[in-house]
Design a protein around this motif. Structure first.
Motif, PDB file in Angstrom:
ATOM      1  N   UNK A 139       0.730  -1.306   0.102  1.00  0.00           N
ATOM      2  CA  UNK A 139      -0.003   0.037  -0.080  1.00  0.00           C
ATOM      3  C   UNK A 139       0.848   1.255  -0.119  1.00  0.00           C
ATOM      4  N   UNK A 140       2.057   1.199   0.529  1.00  0.00           N
ATOM      5  CA  UNK A 140       2.981   2.319   0.476  1.00  0.00           C
ATOM      6  C   UNK A 140       3.190   2.563  -0.884  1.00  0.00           C
ATOM      7  N   UNK A 141       3.695   1.403  -1.570  1.00  0.00           N
ATOM      8  CA  UNK A 141       3.960   1.673  -3.043  1.00  0.00           C
ATOM      9  C   UNK A 141       2.761   2.178  -3.731  1.00  0.00           C
ATOM     10  N   UNK A 142       1.654   1.708  -3.650  1.00  0.00           N
ATOM     11  CA  UNK A 142       0.437   2.128  -4.441  1.00  0.00           C
ATOM     12  C   UNK A 142       0.140   3.648  -4.222  1.00  0.00           C
ATOM     13  N   UNK A 143       0.595   4.078  -2.801  1.00  0.00           N
ATOM     14  CA  UNK A 143       0.208   5.502  -2.588  1.00  0.00           C
ATOM     15  C   UNK A 143       1.285   6.148  -3.463  1.00  0.00           C
ATOM     16  N   UNK A 144       2.412   5.636  -3.637  1.00  0.00           N
ATOM     17  CA  UNK A 144       3.406   6.545  -4.224  1.00  0.00           C
ATOM     18  C   UNK A 144       3.280   6.501  -5.806  1.00  0.00           C
ATOM     19  N   UNK A 203       1.881  10.142  -8.677  1.00  0.00           N
ATOM     20  CA  UNK A 203       2.449  10.068  -9.909  1.00  0.00           C
ATOM     21  C   UNK A 203       1.578   9.987 -11.221  1.00  0.00           C
ATOM     22  N   UNK A 204       0.622   8.913 -10.825  1.00  0.00           N
ATOM     23  CA  UNK A 204      -0.496   8.933 -11.933  1.00  0.00           C
ATOM     24  C   UNK A 204      -1.227  10.064 -12.175  1.00  0.00           C
ATOM     25  N   UNK A 205      -1.319  10.941 -11.242  1.00  0.00           N
ATOM     26  CA  UNK A 205      -2.158  12.129 -11.357  1.00  0.00           C
ATOM     27  C   UNK A 205      -1.380  13.196 -12.165  1.00  0.00           C
ATOM     28  N   UNK A 206      -0.385  13.081 -12.454  1.00  0.00           N
ATOM     29  CA  UNK A 206       0.377  14.064 -13.217  1.00  0.00           C
ATOM     30  C   UNK A 206      -0.163  13.886 -14.880  1.00  0.00           C
ATOM     31  N   UNK A 207      -0.233  15.142 -15.584  1.00  0.00           N
ATOM     32  CA  UNK A 207      -0.786  15.037 -16.789  1.00  0.00           C
ATOM     33  C   UNK A 207       0.379  14.524 -17.913  1.00  0.00           C
ATOM     34  N   UNK A 208       0.822  13.012 -17.684  1.00  0.00           N
ATOM     35  CA  UNK A 208       1.848  12.765 -18.642  1.00  0.00           C
ATOM     36  C   UNK A 208       1.096  12.352 -19.873  1.00  0.00           C
ATOM     37  N   UNK A 264      -0.632   4.895 -14.596  1.00  0.00           N
ATOM     38  CA  UNK A 264      -1.817   5.251 -14.075  1.00  0.00           C
ATOM     39  C   UNK A 264      -3.014   4.300 -14.474  1.00  0.00           C
ATOM     40  N   UNK A 265      -4.124   4.536 -14.344  1.00  0.00           N
ATOM     41  CA  UNK A 265      -5.453   3.429 -14.433  1.00  0.00           C
ATOM     42  C   UNK A 265      -5.763   3.754 -15.833  1.00  0.00           C
ATOM     43  N   UNK A 266      -6.278   2.442 -16.313  1.00  0.00           N
ATOM     44  CA  UNK A 266      -6.647   2.479 -17.692  1.00  0.00           C
ATOM     45  C   UNK A 266      -7.808   3.287 -17.986  1.00  0.00           C
ATOM     46  N   UNK A 267      -8.703   3.868 -17.135  1.00  0.00           N
ATOM     47  CA  UNK A 267      -9.778   4.615 -17.494  1.00  0.00           C
ATOM     48  C   UNK A 267      -9.272   6.052 -17.697  1.00  0.00           C
ATOM     49  N   UNK A 268      -8.275   6.527 -17.309  1.00  0.00           N
ATOM     50  CA  UNK A 268      -7.713   7.829 -17.332  1.00  0.00           C
ATOM     51  C   UNK A 268      -7.182   7.923 -18.817  1.00  0.00           C
ATOM     52  N   UNK A 269      -6.677   6.850 -19.302  1.00  0.00           N
ATOM     53  CA  UNK A 269      -5.950   6.794 -20.691  1.00  0.00           C
ATOM     54  C   UNK A 269      -7.065   6.807 -21.679  1.00  0.00           C
ATOM     55  N   UNK A 319       0.602  -4.346 -14.769  1.00  0.00           N
ATOM     56  CA  UNK A 319       0.637  -3.728 -13.466  1.00  0.00           C
ATOM     57  C   UNK A 319       0.053  -2.529 -13.371  1.00  0.00           C
ATOM     58  N   UNK A 320       0.857  -1.596 -12.662  1.00  0.00           N
ATOM     59  CA  UNK A 320       0.422  -0.311 -12.537  1.00  0.00           C
ATOM     60  C   UNK A 320       0.691   0.759 -13.730  1.00  0.00           C
ATOM     61  N   UNK A 321       0.799   0.196 -14.799  1.00  0.00           N
ATOM     62  CA  UNK A 321       1.063   0.987 -15.889  1.00  0.00           C
ATOM     63  C   UNK A 321      -0.020   0.464 -17.149  1.00  0.00           C
ATOM     64  N   UNK A 322      -0.269   1.377 -18.117  1.00  0.00           N
ATOM     65  CA  UNK A 322      -0.938   1.090 -19.241  1.00  0.00           C
ATOM     66  C   UNK A 322       0.034   1.077 -20.629  1.00  0.00           C
ATOM     67  N   UNK A 323       0.073   0.060 -21.191  1.00  0.00           N
ATOM     68  CA  UNK A 323       0.789  -0.042 -22.482  1.00  0.00           C
ATOM     69  C   UNK A 323      -0.060   0.802 -23.521  1.00  0.00           C
ATOM     70  N   UNK A 324       0.400   1.602 -24.166  1.00  0.00           N
ATOM     71  CA  UNK A 324      -0.355   2.174 -25.536  1.00  0.00           C
ATOM     72  C   UNK A 324       0.382   1.920 -26.609  1.00  0.00           C
ATOM     73  N   UNK A 325      -0.207   1.079 -27.390  1.00  0.00           N
ATOM     74  CA  UNK A 325       0.194   0.407 -28.682  1.00  0.00           C
ATOM     75  C   UNK A 325      -0.539   1.175 -29.731  1.00  0.00           C
TER      76      UNK A 325
END
Length: 264
Positions: free
Chosen positions: A137-142, A146-151, A195-200, A179-185
């Motif tokens: 959960x500490x890693x999830x909070x980190x 980061x996922x909230x940044x407009x990357x 970040x989460x899939x829904x945001x992408x 895992x905690x990432x979304x691969x954009x093909x």
């Protein structure tokens, strides 16, 4: 640059392991000074600290590896990654308990041999479970801040560059959780965004596509066919991959005309 060059290491980065092992050393020192489970009376503080530091570092390496493998495997199967934690804790406790008992016997043979095995593994479980859950959960909070940044937004609007393949929305073929990432093909390659899939997918509102599974979003033009294996459906994609179709998504895809050939 290869299409997968941006993929983070499955077992974590050097920075992550440096943090984990540093935390393990600190926890080991604290346990050595406190002497839990009666170890306070076993020996002097220096010996106790040496024992607990070595034990916790070994446990961190074991559980850190199991947690990363387990959560990645759960995500690839379409389950929340935290569902792997109970299996990781139980398996890790069994794998940790035996060598740590032998290690403890080398320090205090008469004392440790008097502790029954069930009690010993219970003590290992009592220490391991909160450490694994807390670390997760500490890693999830980190990851969360980061996922909230407009990357993703700039990258979806930008063209190809030497640093990353093009992620222009019109070129996106599919999105896949890793895992905690979304691969954009895309037509030009692939890359990862945290970040989460829904945001992408929210950035692809102008693209004809649907979420076929909790961990997949597919553009209509990326589909070359449909595969059926019993009651399971998968979409064949232009790059040779196949995307799973969850049972909850079948009606939605059929209504959109995507599964016109699935009866073949």
């Amino acid at each position: 640059m290869s299409a997968d060059a941006s993929k983070p290491p499955l077992l974590g980065t050097a920075r992550e392991w440096t943090i984990d092992l540093s935390v393990a050393v600190v926890i080991g020192i604290l346990l050595g000074l406190m002497g839990p489970f009666g170890s306070f009376f076993n020996d002097g503080p220096a010996v106790r600290v040496a024992y607990w530091v070595c034990s916790v570092v070994f446990g961190m390496v074991l559980f850190g590896t199991l947690t990363r493998l387990g959560t990645a495997g759960a995500a690839r199967l379409g389950f929340p990654d935290w569902t792997a934690l109970p299996v990781v804790i139980l398996l890790g406790t069994v794998l940790l308990g035996a060598p740590i008992r032998l290690f403890a016997i080398a320090f205090w043979p008469a004392v440790v041999e008097a502790v029954p095995l069930p009690a010993w593994f219970g003590q290992c479980l009592a220490i391991s479970a909160p450490l694994v859950v807390g670390s997760y959960f500490l890693r999830a909070r980190q990851v969360g801040p980061a996922s909230a940044r407009p990357a993703v937004v700039p990258s979806l609007k930008s063209g190809p560059s030497e640093a990353t393949p093009s992620a222009d929305a019109g070129n996106v073929l599919y999105l896949r959780m890793e895992d905690h990432y979304v691969r954009i093909r895309t037509e030009h390659g692939s890359r990862l965004e945290m970040g989460p899939l829904a945001r992408v997918t929210a950035m692809l509102s102008g693209v004809e596509g649907l979420q076929t599974h909790r961990s997949w979003w597919v553009a209509r033009r990326a589909i070359t066919g449909v595969e059926r294996d019993g009651r399971n459906l998968r979409l064949r994609l232009v790059d040779g991959e196949t995307a799973p179709v969850s049972r909850a998504s079948v009606a939605k895809l059929r209504a959109a005309g995507w599964l016109a050939d699935d009866a073949d």
